[in-house]
Design a protein around this motif. Structure first.
Motif, PDB file in Angstrom:
ATOM      1  N   GLY A   7      -1.559  -8.898  10.557  1.00 14.65           N
ATOM      2  CA  GLY A   7      -0.354  -8.444   9.902  1.00 14.65           C
ATOM      3  C   GLY A   7       0.840  -9.286  10.699  1.00 14.65           C
ATOM      4  O   GLY A   7       0.830  -9.196  12.011  1.00 14.65           O
ATOM      5  N   ARG A  26       3.746   0.403  10.379  1.00  7.85           N
ATOM      6  CA  ARG A  26       2.883   0.912   9.113  1.00  7.85           C
ATOM      7  C   ARG A  26       4.060   1.366   7.689  1.00  7.85           C
ATOM      8  O   ARG A  26       4.981   2.102   7.990  1.00  7.85           O
ATOM      9  CB  ARG A  26       2.255   2.258   9.063  1.00  7.85           C
ATOM     10  N   THR A  27       4.160   0.213   7.131  1.00 10.24           N
ATOM     11  CA  THR A  27       5.091   0.358   5.833  1.00 10.24           C
ATOM     12  C   THR A  27       4.273   0.074   4.462  1.00 10.24           C
ATOM     13  O   THR A  27       3.171  -0.162   4.519  1.00 10.24           O
ATOM     14  CB  THR A  27       6.167  -0.998   6.283  1.00 10.24           C
ATOM     15  N   GLU A  85       1.360   4.114   1.469  1.00 14.79           N
ATOM     16  CA  GLU A  85       0.761   4.739   2.524  1.00 14.79           C
ATOM     17  C   GLU A  85       1.262   6.055   2.414  1.00 14.79           C
ATOM     18  O   GLU A  85       2.387   6.534   2.062  1.00 14.79           O
ATOM     19  CB  GLU A  85       1.349   4.127   3.539  1.00 14.79           C
ATOM     20  N   ARG A 100       0.885  -1.175  -0.050  1.00 16.21           N
ATOM     21  CA  ARG A 100       0.081  -0.043   0.041  1.00 16.21           C
ATOM     22  C   ARG A 100       0.784   1.125  -0.136  1.00 16.21           C
ATOM     23  O   ARG A 100       1.700   1.248   0.793  1.00 16.21           O
ATOM     24  CB  ARG A 100      -0.758  -0.015   1.426  1.00 16.21           C
ATOM     25  N   GLU A 135      -4.065  -0.489  15.853  1.00 14.53           N
ATOM     26  CA  GLU A 135      -4.629  -1.753  15.231  1.00 14.53           C
ATOM     27  C   GLU A 135      -3.671  -2.810  14.959  1.00 14.53           C
ATOM     28  O   GLU A 135      -2.448  -2.528  14.407  1.00 14.53           O
ATOM     29  CB  GLU A 135      -5.307  -1.331  13.844  1.00 14.53           C
ATOM     30  N   LEU A 136      -3.749  -3.921  15.731  1.00 16.13           N
ATOM     31  CA  LEU A 136      -2.870  -5.223  15.321  1.00 16.13           C
ATOM     32  C   LEU A 136      -3.564  -5.951  14.401  1.00 16.13           C
ATOM     33  O   LEU A 136      -2.843  -6.426  13.402  1.00 16.13           O
ATOM     34  CB  LEU A 136      -2.921  -5.989  16.743  1.00 16.13           C
TER      35      LEU A 136
HETATM   36  P1  ATP Z   1      -4.912   0.729   9.236  1.00 18.10           P
HETATM   37  O1  ATP Z   1      -6.176   1.354   9.748  1.00 18.10           O
HETATM   38  O2  ATP Z   1      -4.075   0.875  10.421  1.00 18.10           O
HETATM   39  O3  ATP Z   1      -4.380   1.640   7.999  1.00 18.10           O
HETATM   40  P2  ATP Z   1      -6.427  -1.031   7.963  1.00 18.10           P
HETATM   41  O4  ATP Z   1      -7.593  -1.053   8.807  1.00 18.10           O
HETATM   42  O5  ATP Z   1      -6.304  -0.388   6.604  1.00 18.10           O
HETATM   43  O6  ATP Z   1      -4.964  -0.592   8.816  1.00 18.10           O
HETATM   44  P3  ATP Z   1      -6.635  -3.710   7.122  1.00 18.10           P
HETATM   45  O7  ATP Z   1      -6.815  -3.327   5.544  1.00 18.10           O
HETATM   46  O8  ATP Z   1      -7.837  -4.294   8.077  1.00 18.10           O
HETATM   47  O9  ATP Z   1      -5.716  -2.643   7.795  1.00 18.10           O
HETATM   48  O10 ATP Z   1      -5.387  -4.979   6.882  1.00 18.10           O
HETATM   49  C1  ATP Z   1      -5.540  -5.964   7.756  1.00 18.10           C
HETATM   50  C2  ATP Z   1      -4.215  -6.061   8.680  1.00 18.10           C
HETATM   51  O11 ATP Z   1      -2.894  -5.697   7.802  1.00 18.10           O
HETATM   52  C3  ATP Z   1      -3.850  -4.828   9.528  1.00 18.10           C
HETATM   53  O12 ATP Z   1      -4.587  -4.938  10.732  1.00 18.10           O
HETATM   54  C4  ATP Z   1      -2.430  -4.740   9.884  1.00 18.10           C
HETATM   55  O13 ATP Z   1      -2.054  -5.857  10.659  1.00 18.10           O
HETATM   56  C5  ATP Z   1      -1.961  -5.254   8.622  1.00 18.10           C
HETATM   57  N1  ATP Z   1      -1.644  -3.824   7.798  1.00 18.10           N
HETATM   58  C6  ATP Z   1      -2.293  -3.391   6.991  1.00 18.10           C
HETATM   59  N2  ATP Z   1      -1.702  -1.887   6.578  1.00 18.10           N
HETATM   60  C7  ATP Z   1      -0.552  -2.175   7.134  1.00 18.10           C
HETATM   61  C8  ATP Z   1       0.724  -1.515   6.856  1.00 18.10           C
HETATM   62  N3  ATP Z   1       0.784  -0.373   6.104  1.00 18.10           N
HETATM   63  N4  ATP Z   1       2.113  -1.710   7.325  1.00 18.10           N
HETATM   64  C9  ATP Z   1       1.843  -2.849   8.252  1.00 18.10           C
HETATM   65  N5  ATP Z   1       0.752  -3.826   8.337  1.00 18.10           N
HETATM   66  C10 ATP Z   1      -0.400  -3.563   7.838  1.00 18.10           C
END
Ligand code: ATP
Length: 476
Positions: A345, A208-209, A199, A197, A289-290
């Motif tokens: 994640g 967050r990577t 980000e 993503r 969020e984990l």
């Molecule tokens: P956030 O709100 O923190 O951006 P998200 O709700 O978009 O996360 P999900 O789409 O539910 O995340 O993705 C499921 C899981 O994937 C997350 O709970 C997290 O553990 C992991 N994840 C998502 N984006 C990232 C990221 N940029 N870096 C590391 N782990 C991630």
């Protein structure tokens, strides 16, 4: 006592070979990290623990490994091309790019839309404090690429994406797996893999990577199942799993995601939060969020199906060649299964484990030692074999032979690069549950000293019993 902050873990991780800043010789690449010799072991152990728990220990879940680059139409019909956006805001003063929904909102304005607050100049750039911010605009987070050697840079027929979630690879394989494995509803499909993503504001180490790894599972149920209860059931099971990995209960909590924050496919989402920022004074800001557990309804299977129609009877998807509906032999009904999705994640789990396992202990000389109290089954190295005298060939030879004999059953290392106190300290800091010391006495009595990481207690064990002894204690 967990780590006081993420910075403590960043420095331990680099010093001891868990995680290095990526592309460091060229000045690094924002928020990209490389996993070193111990980091890759820890990640692998987490993924293995998850796979065992979700695929092997149950009878209703299959595993797959789908492509990272899929047909672009997958992302068109999944809704990601149109809606996988984050609101982007620029600071006119310091030129930093910000995620509008992550800017701190004044206490008395929590319900006012962000765009209005920016216009009223009530939001501040977290970098420079200026209130001169641009209007939020949608920024699609999917990484674009071109597919095929002959493709021109802007050729729309060659446009592709790196997947932003592993889930879609599961949905488009729903019928393949169901038919090949002769599955009946309810059943699930699990997958571990990289997602990407772009980000806007990555950061906080591996939290967050732009490139990360997910462990996702889609659980397919009847349309009339108790979906909302199923979400709670999976939340409970995951909380239990995280606790079983050694994460303490007081650092875990659940969060019901408010309707306005739900992803386009979700009717309900509950996030499991971890206390990644214990140093923050405000309790609310300590959590991130984990993982998330979402009720995705039949949105995805329906969207990818050739026969599904909208309320006006129009085909939803004129491009698909398959109908991903399911025929229930017992009730003779055909339907699109509904889905409960726990999405976790790998990297956020690893960070939570490192923070939670960190502890300090004072030795009898008054020195502070770091002990990483990782669960033995997750520890990168299970046993370190240490010779008490490295200039004594018989002791060195015996220690190396013990290392080789243990290796087929458990990850063991041999180390003679320092005095015994230093070697113990190094193993404690990387979470090795057992140090095995070979001394002069060992040459005579064929026994070694086994030292426990957490208590520092030592016991004498016969070399012939060592493998069995360690295996037993690793399971405790
Ligand atoms: P956030 O709100 O923190 O951006 P998200 O709700 O978009 O996360 P999900 O789409 O539910 O995340 O993705 C499921 C899981 O994937 C997350 O709970 C997290 O553990 C992991 N994840 C998502 N984006 C990232 C990221 N940029 N870096 C590391 N782990 C991630």
């Amino acid at each position: 006592m967990p780590a006081p902050n993420i910075d403590t873990i960043v420095s331990l991780a680099k010093r001891r070979g868990f995680v290095f800043p990526s592309s460091e010789v060229y000045g690094g690449l924002g928020s990209a990290w490389d996993y070193g010799p111990l980091g890759v072991e820890l990640c692998n152990n987490v993924k293995q623990a998850w796979w065992r728990w979700i695929v092997y220990d149950r009878d209703d879940i299959e595993g797959i490994d789908s492509s990272i680059i899929l047909n672009r139409l997958v992302w068109q019909y999944s809704g990601h091309e149109a809606t996988f956006h984050d609101p982007l805001v620029d600071c006119r003063e310091c030129k930093s790019r910000l995620r509008a929904d992550k800017i701190e909102i004044p206490e008395d304005a929590k319900t006012t839309p962000v765009a209005e607050l920016i216009e009223q100049k009530r939001l501040k750039c977290p970098n420079c404090g200026s209130n001169d911010l641009t209007e939020p605009r949608d920024f699609n987070m999917m990484f674009r690429t071109t597919i095929g050697a002959a493709a021109a840079e802007e050729d729309p027929t060659a446009l592709g994406y790196l997947r932003p979630e592993t889930a879609q690879g599961i949905f488009i394989n729903f019928l393949n797996v169901q038919t090949a494995m002769r599955r009946k509803i309810p059943f699930g499909i699990a997958q571990i893999g990289k997602s990407f993503r772009n980000e806007i504001t990555p950061g906080n180490f591996i939290l967050r990577t732009r490139e990360f790894e997910q462990m996702e599972m889609e659980y397919f149920v009847r349309p009339d199942a108790e979906h909302l209860n199923l979400v709670d059931e999976w939340v409970d099971q995951y909380l239990e799993w995280f606790r079983g990995l050694g994460i303490s209960d007081e650092n875990l909590k659940r969060r019901e995601v408010p309707a306005e924050e739900l992803a386009h496919y979700s009717k309900r989402t509950v996030d499991i939060m971890y206390r990644y920022f214990p140093e923050r004074a405000e309790e609310e800001r300590q959590w991130e969020e984990l993982m998330g557990i979402a009720y995705r309804t039949d949105f995805d299977l329906r969207s990818h199906s050739s026969k599904a129609v909208d309320i006006e009877g129009m085909r939803i998807n004129p491009d698909s060649t398959e109908d991903l509906s399911y025929f229930d032999e017992t009730t003779k009904q055909r339907f699109y299964p509904h889905v409960i999705e726990p999405a976790a994640g790998v990297n956020r789990t690893v960070l939570a484990l490192l923070l939670d396992a960190y502890s300090e202990k004072t030795n009898d000389k008054g020195e502070t030692r770091v002990i990483l109290k990782l669960s033995p089954r997750l520890a990168p190295i299970k046993a370190a074999i240490l010779p008490l005298a490295k200039n004594k060939p018989e002791i060195v030879g015996m220690a190396k032979a013990i290392k080789r004999s243990l290796q087929p059953q458990l990850r063991a290392v041999y180390d003679d690069t320092g005095g015994i106190g230093k070697l113990y300290a190094r193993q404690d800091e990387i979470g090795t549950p057992f140090c095995v010391t070979v001394d002069h006495q060992s040459l005579e009595d064929e026994a070694v000293t086994v030292r426990d990481r957490d208590t520092w207690e030592q016991e004498r064990v016969k070399v012939s019993d060592l493998a069995e002894h360690l295996q037993k204690r690793l399971k405790e």
